[in-house]
Design a protein around this motif. Sequence first.
Motif, mmCIF file in Angstrom:
data_model
loop_
_atom_site.group_PDB
_atom_site.id
_atom_site.type_symbol
_atom_site.label_atom_id
_atom_site.label_comp_id
_atom_site.label_asym_id
_atom_site.label_seq_id
_atom_site.Cartn_x
_atom_site.Cartn_y
_atom_site.Cartn_z
ATOM 1 N N ASP A 133 -3.859 5.777 -1.024
ATOM 2 C CA ASP A 133 -5.156 6.220 -0.045
ATOM 3 C C ASP A 133 -5.051 5.841 1.317
ATOM 4 O O ASP A 133 -5.884 5.929 2.188
ATOM 5 C CB ASP A 133 -6.458 6.192 -0.646
ATOM 6 N N ASN A 134 -4.049 5.107 1.717
ATOM 7 C CA ASN A 134 -3.833 4.555 3.042
ATOM 8 C C ASN A 134 -2.584 4.153 3.221
ATOM 9 O O ASN A 134 -1.512 4.343 2.644
ATOM 10 C CB ASN A 134 -4.786 3.139 3.079
ATOM 11 N N VAL A 135 -2.199 3.999 4.838
ATOM 12 C CA VAL A 135 -1.001 3.838 5.294
ATOM 13 C C VAL A 135 -0.312 2.442 4.522
ATOM 14 O O VAL A 135 0.989 2.487 4.252
ATOM 15 C CB VAL A 135 -1.062 3.625 6.663
ATOM 16 N N GLU A 137 -0.426 1.213 1.857
ATOM 17 C CA GLU A 137 -0.264 1.378 0.359
ATOM 18 C C GLU A 137 1.117 2.431 0.346
ATOM 19 O O GLU A 137 2.082 2.037 -0.455
ATOM 20 C CB GLU A 137 -1.338 2.002 -0.310
ATOM 21 N N CYS A 171 -9.315 8.591 0.848
ATOM 22 C CA CYS A 171 -9.348 8.520 2.529
ATOM 23 C C CYS A 171 -10.149 9.751 2.758
ATOM 24 O O CYS A 171 -10.442 10.674 1.697
ATOM 25 C CB CYS A 171 -8.069 8.626 3.051
ATOM 26 N N ARG A 175 -7.934 12.801 6.965
ATOM 27 C CA ARG A 175 -6.784 11.952 7.109
ATOM 28 C C ARG A 175 -5.691 12.380 6.298
ATOM 29 O O ARG A 175 -4.482 11.661 6.683
ATOM 30 C CB ARG A 175 -7.359 10.590 6.500
ATOM 31 N N LEU A 179 -1.567 10.968 6.674
ATOM 32 C CA LEU A 179 -1.168 10.295 5.683
ATOM 33 C C LEU A 179 0.282 10.748 5.356
ATOM 34 O O LEU A 179 1.473 10.371 4.910
ATOM 35 C CB LEU A 179 -1.964 9.857 4.598
#
Length: 395
Positions: A133-135, A137, A171, A175, A179
Amino acid sequence: MSAVLDLKSHLAEQINNDHLAGYSRQKLRALAAQHGAPLFIIDEDRIEGQYKALSRALPAVKMRYAIKALPDPYVLRKLRALGSGFDVATTGEIDLLKRCDIDASQAIHTHPIKKDAEIKAALDFGIQLFVVDNVAEIDKFLPYKDQAQLMIRVNFRNQDAVVDLSRKFGCLLTRVPDLVAHAQAQGIEVVGLSFHVGSQVPSPSAHVSAIEMSADLMANMPQVNWRVLDIGGGFPIEYVGPTMAIEDFCAPINEALSLLPPEIDLLAEPGRFVAGPSAIHLMSVVGKAQRGARTWYYLDDGVYGVLSGQIYDHAKYPVMTLNHHDVDVPLMPSVLAGPTCDSIDVIDEDIELPELQIGDVMVATQVGAYTMASATEFNLYHRPQSLWLKAADLS
Ligand SMILES: Cc1ncc(COP(=O)(O)O)c(C=O)c1O
């Protein structure tokens, strides 16, 4: 027995059995006498019934049982035999699958935050589908871009859920394009979206709007080869109050899912719905004391043990005595407490009970999910023994 007495005891039995869902008090007492209390009992037939009811209610969706709810080898083997796959969140859960001789063919890794060693362990086991759910990761998958595919977990806040999981993970929908672009720029494949609208939700509206928004987003991003939508868990069960029947709960979800192109694989990660109603917990009275207007009964398990879900999962379980008492026996204001030395270890401060004796057995129902899984051994009271039985052994 006279006809009047017969009717009276039949009535009492019926009243006493209201929350026992068909189980026989006599058989449960005999099990407690044979194995000792506390005793956690999982009903194989109910695991099957719950799994089949949800599968029938969501015919287009493939089940990935959320192991965290009740990580029990018998449960996993049974669900595998019924055709379920698994939602794995840790290396410990992978080890459990291995111990059960269950392979990775229908397993997905759903923890949005994990160490490199956990990614490696999951890949070695054979899992290919992961959640991010994020950059930061996404970047962890650079070394494994030829082996792993990603789902982006989207956050749909839900104040109505008893446990709002989107507070911690996921997220914003807005977003997702960034991603995806970040992953694609590095050659990492994104194939799906996932969400979890919170556990024990009162109505299907959160699932429906999350599906509709996910479907819209997928349609607006044709540059992605979308192959999966994972609708998480959240399917509610009855604790002390009523809940929607699962087929009514799922009807609008199915309608929303029909908006998605047929090539999209639909997954769900049910935990509570499968495990929750499938276990009961027997506890015996180990002490009693009159404190003010109430009688305190001390049981041999409490909120540090199997009833830990009262603390971590915000659940309140039906708890009742296994004594056969008459309809007109007086009920007294009572308190039920667990055995540990901590004063937070109180199961119910406001319960009306007939007078109980030391050694009497009580039963808590609906205790399969997020209970044994989070039981501690505080005070070195060991986790209760667990039995795997058929409904016929209990009814
Ligand atoms: C990622 C994930 N999937 C599935 C579940 C199971 O949800 P439920 O028990 O509401 O079905 C949870 C619960 O915490 C979860 O975190």
